[in-house]
Enzyme design. Structure first.
Site, PDB file in Angstrom:
ATOM      1  N   ILE A   9       0.827  -1.230   0.000  1.00  4.44           N
ATOM      2  CA  ILE A   9       0.000   0.000   0.000  1.00  4.44           C
ATOM      3  C   ILE A   9       0.853   1.269   0.000  1.00  4.44           C
ATOM      4  N   LEU A  61       5.796  -9.515   4.189  1.00  2.00           N
ATOM      5  CA  LEU A  61       5.405 -10.586   3.266  1.00  2.00           C
ATOM      6  C   LEU A  61       6.206 -11.881   3.460  1.00  2.00           C
ATOM      7  N   ALA A  84       6.190  -6.229  -3.437  1.00  2.00           N
ATOM      8  CA  ALA A  84       7.265  -6.945  -4.144  1.00  2.00           C
ATOM      9  C   ALA A  84       8.562  -6.163  -4.031  1.00  2.00           C
ATOM     10  N   SER A  86      10.375  -4.720  -6.481  1.00  4.88           N
ATOM     11  CA  SER A  86       9.832  -4.511  -7.826  1.00  4.88           C
ATOM     12  C   SER A  86      10.818  -3.890  -8.811  1.00  4.88           C
ATOM     13  N   SER A 127       3.284  -9.414 -14.136  1.00  2.00           N
ATOM     14  CA  SER A 127       3.992  -8.366 -14.874  1.00  2.00           C
ATOM     15  C   SER A 127       4.310  -8.753 -16.311  1.00  2.00           C
ATOM     16  N   GLU A 129       6.978  -8.147 -17.589  1.00  2.00           N
ATOM     17  CA  GLU A 129       8.373  -8.615 -17.580  1.00  2.00           C
ATOM     18  C   GLU A 129       8.440 -10.131 -17.770  1.00  2.00           C
ATOM     19  N   TYR A 151      13.887 -11.031 -11.124  1.00  2.00           N
ATOM     20  CA  TYR A 151      12.565 -10.460 -10.816  1.00  2.00           C
ATOM     21  C   TYR A 151      11.485 -11.165 -11.636  1.00  2.00           C
ATOM     22  N   ASN A 180       4.042  -1.798 -18.049  1.00  2.00           N
ATOM     23  CA  ASN A 180       4.565  -0.677 -17.243  1.00  2.00           C
ATOM     24  C   ASN A 180       3.509   0.418 -17.077  1.00  2.00           C
ATOM     25  N   ARG A 186       5.572   7.384  -9.072  1.00  2.00           N
ATOM     26  CA  ARG A 186       6.490   6.326  -9.463  1.00  2.00           C
ATOM     27  C   ARG A 186       7.800   6.472  -8.686  1.00  2.00           C
ATOM     28  N   PHE A 190      12.993   4.247 -11.338  1.00  2.00           N
ATOM     29  CA  PHE A 190      12.450   3.752 -12.615  1.00  2.00           C
ATOM     30  C   PHE A 190      12.645   4.819 -13.692  1.00  2.00           C
TER      31      PHE A 190
HETATM   32  P1  NDP Z   1       6.544  -0.213  -5.661  1.00  2.00           P
HETATM   33  O1  NDP Z   1       7.969  -0.649  -5.737  1.00  2.00           O
HETATM   34  O2  NDP Z   1       6.210   1.238  -5.766  1.00  2.00           O
HETATM   35  O3  NDP Z   1       5.912  -0.745  -4.284  1.00  2.00           O
HETATM   36  C1  NDP Z   1       6.274  -1.980  -3.726  1.00  2.00           C
HETATM   37  C2  NDP Z   1       5.556  -2.157  -2.401  1.00  2.00           C
HETATM   38  O4  NDP Z   1       5.915  -3.437  -1.852  1.00  2.00           O
HETATM   39  C3  NDP Z   1       5.911  -1.114  -1.338  1.00  2.00           C
HETATM   40  O5  NDP Z   1       4.730  -0.780  -0.631  1.00  2.00           O
HETATM   41  C4  NDP Z   1       6.872  -1.869  -0.431  1.00  2.00           C
HETATM   42  O6  NDP Z   1       6.907  -1.395   0.892  1.00  2.00           O
HETATM   43  C5  NDP Z   1       6.235  -3.255  -0.477  1.00  2.00           C
HETATM   44  N1  NDP Z   1       7.139  -4.303   0.000  1.00  2.00           N
HETATM   45  C6  NDP Z   1       8.367  -4.618  -0.468  1.00  2.00           C
HETATM   46  N2  NDP Z   1       8.882  -5.633   0.224  1.00  2.00           N
HETATM   47  C7  NDP Z   1       7.963  -5.980   1.174  1.00  2.00           C
HETATM   48  C8  NDP Z   1       7.920  -6.941   2.217  1.00  2.00           C
HETATM   49  N3  NDP Z   1       8.931  -7.790   2.426  1.00  2.00           N
HETATM   50  N4  NDP Z   1       6.808  -7.011   2.995  1.00  2.00           N
HETATM   51  C9  NDP Z   1       5.774  -6.165   2.784  1.00  2.00           C
HETATM   52  N5  NDP Z   1       5.767  -5.217   1.838  1.00  2.00           N
HETATM   53  C10 NDP Z   1       6.848  -5.128   1.041  1.00  2.00           C
HETATM   54  O7  NDP Z   1       5.756  -1.045  -6.787  1.00  2.00           O
HETATM   55  P2  NDP Z   1       4.524  -0.600  -7.731  1.00  2.00           P
HETATM   56  O8  NDP Z   1       3.494   0.048  -6.917  1.00  2.00           O
HETATM   57  O9  NDP Z   1       5.063   0.070  -8.936  1.00  2.00           O
HETATM   58  O10 NDP Z   1       3.999  -2.031  -8.236  1.00  2.00           O
HETATM   59  C11 NDP Z   1       3.062  -2.779  -7.472  1.00  2.00           C
HETATM   60  C12 NDP Z   1       3.179  -4.252  -7.829  1.00  2.00           C
HETATM   61  O11 NDP Z   1       2.908  -4.438  -9.208  1.00  2.00           O
HETATM   62  C13 NDP Z   1       4.566  -4.862  -7.608  1.00  2.00           C
HETATM   63  O12 NDP Z   1       4.364  -6.192  -7.238  1.00  2.00           O
HETATM   64  C14 NDP Z   1       5.220  -4.791  -8.970  1.00  2.00           C
HETATM   65  O13 NDP Z   1       6.212  -5.775  -9.104  1.00  2.00           O
HETATM   66  C15 NDP Z   1       4.016  -5.062  -9.854  1.00  2.00           C
HETATM   67  N6  NDP Z   1       4.054  -4.492 -11.188  1.00  2.00           N
HETATM   68  C16 NDP Z   1       4.289  -3.157 -11.347  1.00  2.00           C
HETATM   69  C17 NDP Z   1       4.244  -2.594 -12.587  1.00  2.00           C
HETATM   70  C18 NDP Z   1       4.514  -1.137 -12.796  1.00  2.00           C
HETATM   71  O14 NDP Z   1       4.760  -0.756 -13.940  1.00  2.00           O
HETATM   72  N7  NDP Z   1       4.465  -0.308 -11.768  1.00  2.00           N
HETATM   73  C19 NDP Z   1       3.912  -3.409 -13.786  1.00  2.00           C
HETATM   74  C20 NDP Z   1       3.628  -4.794 -13.488  1.00  2.00           C
HETATM   75  C21 NDP Z   1       3.699  -5.303 -12.233  1.00  2.00           C
HETATM   76  P3  NDP Z   1       7.950  -0.248   1.373  1.00  2.00           P
HETATM   77  O15 NDP Z   1       7.278   1.064   1.036  1.00  2.00           O
HETATM   78  O16 NDP Z   1       8.051  -0.524   2.821  1.00  2.00           O
HETATM   79  O17 NDP Z   1       9.235  -0.455   0.608  1.00  2.00           O
HETATM   80  P1  GDR Z   2      11.145  -2.072 -15.995  1.00  2.00           P
HETATM   81  O1  GDR Z   2      11.191  -0.509 -15.627  1.00  2.00           O
HETATM   82  O2  GDR Z   2      12.469  -2.713 -15.854  1.00  2.00           O
HETATM   83  O3  GDR Z   2      10.466  -2.182 -17.324  1.00  2.00           O
HETATM   84  O4  GDR Z   2      10.233  -2.647 -14.827  1.00  2.00           O
HETATM   85  P2  GDR Z   2      12.382   0.560 -15.637  1.00  2.00           P
HETATM   86  O5  GDR Z   2      11.711   1.866 -15.693  1.00  2.00           O
HETATM   87  O6  GDR Z   2      13.354   0.318 -14.534  1.00  2.00           O
HETATM   88  O7  GDR Z   2      13.139   0.256 -17.030  1.00  2.00           O
HETATM   89  C1  GDR Z   2      12.492   0.398 -18.281  1.00  2.00           C
HETATM   90  C2  GDR Z   2      13.512   0.335 -19.401  1.00  2.00           C
HETATM   91  O8  GDR Z   2      14.302   1.519 -19.388  1.00  2.00           O
HETATM   92  C3  GDR Z   2      15.654   1.170 -19.580  1.00  2.00           C
HETATM   93  N1  GDR Z   2      16.520   2.205 -19.005  1.00  2.00           N
HETATM   94  C4  GDR Z   2      16.639   2.531 -17.712  1.00  2.00           C
HETATM   95  N2  GDR Z   2      15.982   2.059 -16.623  1.00  2.00           N
HETATM   96  C5  GDR Z   2      16.294   2.609 -15.417  1.00  2.00           C
HETATM   97  N3  GDR Z   2      15.631   2.200 -14.339  1.00  2.00           N
HETATM   98  N4  GDR Z   2      17.240   3.577 -15.274  1.00  2.00           N
HETATM   99  C6  GDR Z   2      17.936   4.072 -16.351  1.00  2.00           C
HETATM  100  O9  GDR Z   2      18.795   4.945 -16.209  1.00  2.00           O
HETATM  101  C7  GDR Z   2      17.614   3.533 -17.624  1.00  2.00           C
HETATM  102  N5  GDR Z   2      18.046   3.775 -18.882  1.00  2.00           N
HETATM  103  C8  GDR Z   2      17.393   2.986 -19.711  1.00  2.00           C
HETATM  104  C9  GDR Z   2      15.786  -0.180 -18.872  1.00  2.00           C
HETATM  105  O10 GDR Z   2      16.965  -0.851 -19.310  1.00  2.00           O
HETATM  106  C10 GDR Z   2      14.488  -0.840 -19.289  1.00  2.00           C
HETATM  107  O11 GDR Z   2      14.622  -1.448 -20.538  1.00  2.00           O
HETATM  108  C11 GDR Z   2       9.053  -1.974 -14.393  1.00  2.00           C
HETATM  109  C12 GDR Z   2       8.877  -2.288 -12.890  1.00  2.00           C
HETATM  110  O12 GDR Z   2       7.819  -1.506 -12.386  1.00  2.00           O
HETATM  111  C13 GDR Z   2       8.531  -3.752 -12.689  1.00  2.00           C
HETATM  112  O13 GDR Z   2       8.214  -3.998 -11.326  1.00  2.00           O
HETATM  113  C14 GDR Z   2       7.328  -4.087 -13.581  1.00  2.00           C
HETATM  114  O14 GDR Z   2       7.008  -5.443 -13.443  1.00  2.00           O
HETATM  115  C15 GDR Z   2       7.631  -3.753 -15.027  1.00  2.00           C
HETATM  116  O15 GDR Z   2       7.922  -2.378 -15.134  1.00  2.00           O
HETATM  117  C16 GDR Z   2       6.446  -4.052 -15.949  1.00  2.00           C
END
Ligand code: NDP
Ligand code: GDR
Length: 326
Positions: A9, A61, A84, A86, A127, A129, A151, A180, A186, A190
Site C-alpha cells: 500500500i 510478506l 514486491a 519490484s 507483470s 516482464e 525479478y 509498465n 512512481r 524507474f
Molecule cells: P513499488 O515498488 O512502488 O511498491 C512496492 C511495495 O511493496 C511497497 O509498498 C513496499 O513497501 C512493499 N514491499 C516490499 N517488500 C515488502 C515486504 N517484504 N513485505 C511487505 N511489503 C513489502 O511497486 P509498484 O506500486 O510500482 O507495483 C506494485 C506491484 O505491481 C509490484 O508487485 C510490482 O512488481 C508489480 N508491477 C508493477 C508494474 C509497474 O509498472 N508499476 C507493472 C507490473 C507489475 P515499502 O514502502 O516498505 O518499501
Molecule cells: P522495468 O522498468 O524494468 O520495465 O520494470 P524501468 O523503468 O526500470 O526500465 C524500463 C527500461 O528503461 C531502460 N533504461 C533505464 N531504466 C532505469 N531504471 N534507469 C535508467 O537509467 C535507464 N536507462 C534505460 C531499462 O533498461 C528498461 O529497458 C518496471 C517495474 O515496475 C517492474 O516492477 C514491472 O514489473 C515492469 O515495469 C512491468
C-alpha cells in the site's frame, strides 16, 4: 461496506488503489512493514491525502505468521497482493531476496487467504516482464513467457501459483499481467520518473545532465490510476481469470526523453548522456500488450494518454523541487 487488504500500500499502485477503493466506500487495510524511516514511508498516501483513511496492519510478506494474522484480523472481502521487490535491476544484485518477497511472498499470501479467509477474492500483481525475450510481437494472455531477470522469474512463479491455487482450491484468484504504468508517484529509480525528475532539475538549474542506460528499450507505458481500476474490475467478475492490461502503444526511452524535455522547453539531446552503469545483464528490448480480453470482459479502457502523463509527471517534479529547493 466491503473490506480490502492491500499489500504494498505504500508503493505507487497501492496508494492509487487505496484512493480508488476509498472512493467506492471500501474499508481499506494496508500492510505496513517495520521501518526505521516510518515518517517518510507514508509519503505517497500523504500526497494523495488519504493517510488517515487507511488502516495499517503490521506485517512483512516474508513472515507467514504476520501475514496470517493480518488476514485473520482484517477478514477482507478482497485481497490485492501488490508488495514486491519490484525494481528489475536490483534483482540481479539481490536475487534471493527478490525470490523470497516477489515469489514466495505471494504464496505466503495465498496460503494465508486459503487458511484464514477462503471466501476472499485474491489479486496477484503479475507483470509484462514475464514475457521478457518476447515470443510474439504483441503479447496477450496466451503468449508464452520467457523471463529475463531474477525479478521476472520470481513473478512467473507467483503467477503460476496463483493459477494453481485457483485450479486446486477453487479460490477466486486472478492475475493481472500489467504492462509498465507510471505516475508522479512512481519510484525515482524507474526510468520514467528518473527522466521527469532529471528534466525538472535541469530546468531549475540544479543539474546539467542526466545519465541513462539503454535508450533503445521500448515499453508500453500507461498511467497507474487507469491500471488500478482494471485490478478492481477483475475482482468484481463472477469468474476469476488472468488479464493483460496495456495501452497497445510502445515507445522508446529515447522518445520518452524527447517528450519530457520538450514539455519543459528543453532539447533532450543537449542533456542526456549514456552511462553503461545503467545497462542490465540481460535486457527486455521491447514490450507491447494486447488488452482485448480486459476490454471485452471488463469494459476497461485506458483514459490517460502518454503525452498527458508525461506532462503531469514533469509538472509534479517541478513543483516538488520548487517547494523543496533541492
Ligand atoms: P513499488 O515498488 O512502488 O511498491 C512496492 C511495495 O511493496 C511497497 O509498498 C513496499 O513497501 C512493499 N514491499 C516490499 N517488500 C515488502 C515486504 N517484504 N513485505 C511487505 N511489503 C513489502 O511497486 P509498484 O506500486 O510500482 O507495483 C506494485 C506491484 O505491481 C509490484 O508487485 C510490482 O512488481 C508489480 N508491477 C508493477 C508494474 C509497474 O509498472 N508499476 C507493472 C507490473 C507489475 P515499502 O514502502 O516498505 O518499501
Ligand atoms: P522495468 O522498468 O524494468 O520495465 O520494470 P524501468 O523503468 O526500470 O526500465 C524500463 C527500461 O528503461 C531502460 N533504461 C533505464 N531504466 C532505469 N531504471 N534507469 C535508467 O537509467 C535507464 N536507462 C534505460 C531499462 O533498461 C528498461 O529497458 C518496471 C517495474 O515496475 C517492474 O516492477 C514491472 O514489473 C515492469 O515495469 C512491468
Amino acid at each position: 461496506m466491503k473490506t480490502a487488504l492491500i499489500t504494498g500500500i505504500t508503493g505507487q499502485d497501492g496508494a492509487y488503489l487505496a484512493r480508488f477503493l476509498l472512493g467506492r466506500g471500501y474499508r481499506v487495510h494496508g500492510l505496513l512493514r517495520r521501518s526505521a524511516s516510518a515518517d517518510v514511508i507514508g509519503e505517497r498516501l500523504r500526497w494523495l491525502g488519504i493517510e488517515r483513511e487507511v488502516e495499517m496492519v503490521d506485517a512483512d510478506l516474508v513472515d507467514l505468521s504476520s501475514i496470517l494474522r493480518a488476514v485473520q484480523v482484517t477478514q477482507p472481502d478482497e485481497v490485492y497482493n501488490l508488495a514486491a521487490q519490484s525494481f528489475v535491476k536490483t534483482s540481479w544484485t539481490q536475487p534471493l531476496l527478490t525470490g523470497q518477497v516477489t515469489g514466495l511472498g505471494a504464496v505466503n499470501m495465498l496460503e494465508a487467504v486459503r487458511l484464514a479467509a477462503p471466501q476472499a477474492r485474491f489479486y496477484q500483481a503479475s507483470s509484462s516482464e514475464m514475457y521478457g525475450l518476447i515470443q510474439a510481437p504483441i503479447q496477450n494472455e496466451t503468449t508464452p513467457f520467457y523471463p529475463r531477470s531474477p525479478y521476472a522469474a520470481a513473478k512467473l512463479y507467483a503467477h503460476w501459483m496463483t493459477v494453481n491455487y485457483r485450479e486446486s482450491f477453487g479460490m477466486h484468484a486472478s492475475s493481472g499481467i500489467l504492462f509498465n504504468h507510471e505516475s508522479p508517484l512512481r519510484g525515482i529509480e524507474f526510468v520514467t520518473r528518473k527522466i521527469t525528475d532529471g528534466v525538472a532539475r535541469i530546468k531549475l538549474g540544479l543539474a546539467k545532465t542526466l545519465a541513462l542506460g539503454n535508450l533503445d528499450a521500448r515499453r508500453d507505458w500507461g498511467h497507474a490510476a487507469d491500471y488500478v481500476r482494471a485490478m478492481w474490475l477483475m475482482m468484481q467478475q463472477e469468474t476469476p481469470a488472468d488479464y493483460v492490461v496495456a495501452t497497445g502503444r510502445t515507445t522508446s526511452v529515447r522518445e520518452f526523453c524527447r517528450l519530457a524535455f520538450a514539455h519543459a522547453g528543453l532539447d533532450w539531446e543537449a542533456h542526456v548522456t549514456v552511462d553503461p552503469a545503467f545497462l542490465r545483464p540481460a535486457e527486455v528490448d521491447v514490450l507491447q500488450g494486447d488488452a482485448s480480453r480486459a476490454r471485452e470482459r471488463l469494459g476497461w479502457e485506458p483514459e490517460i494518454t502518454l503525452e498527458r502523463m508525461v506532462a503531469e509527471m514533469v509538472d509534479a517534479d517541478l513543483e516538488r523541487l520548487r517547494r523543496r529547493g533541492s
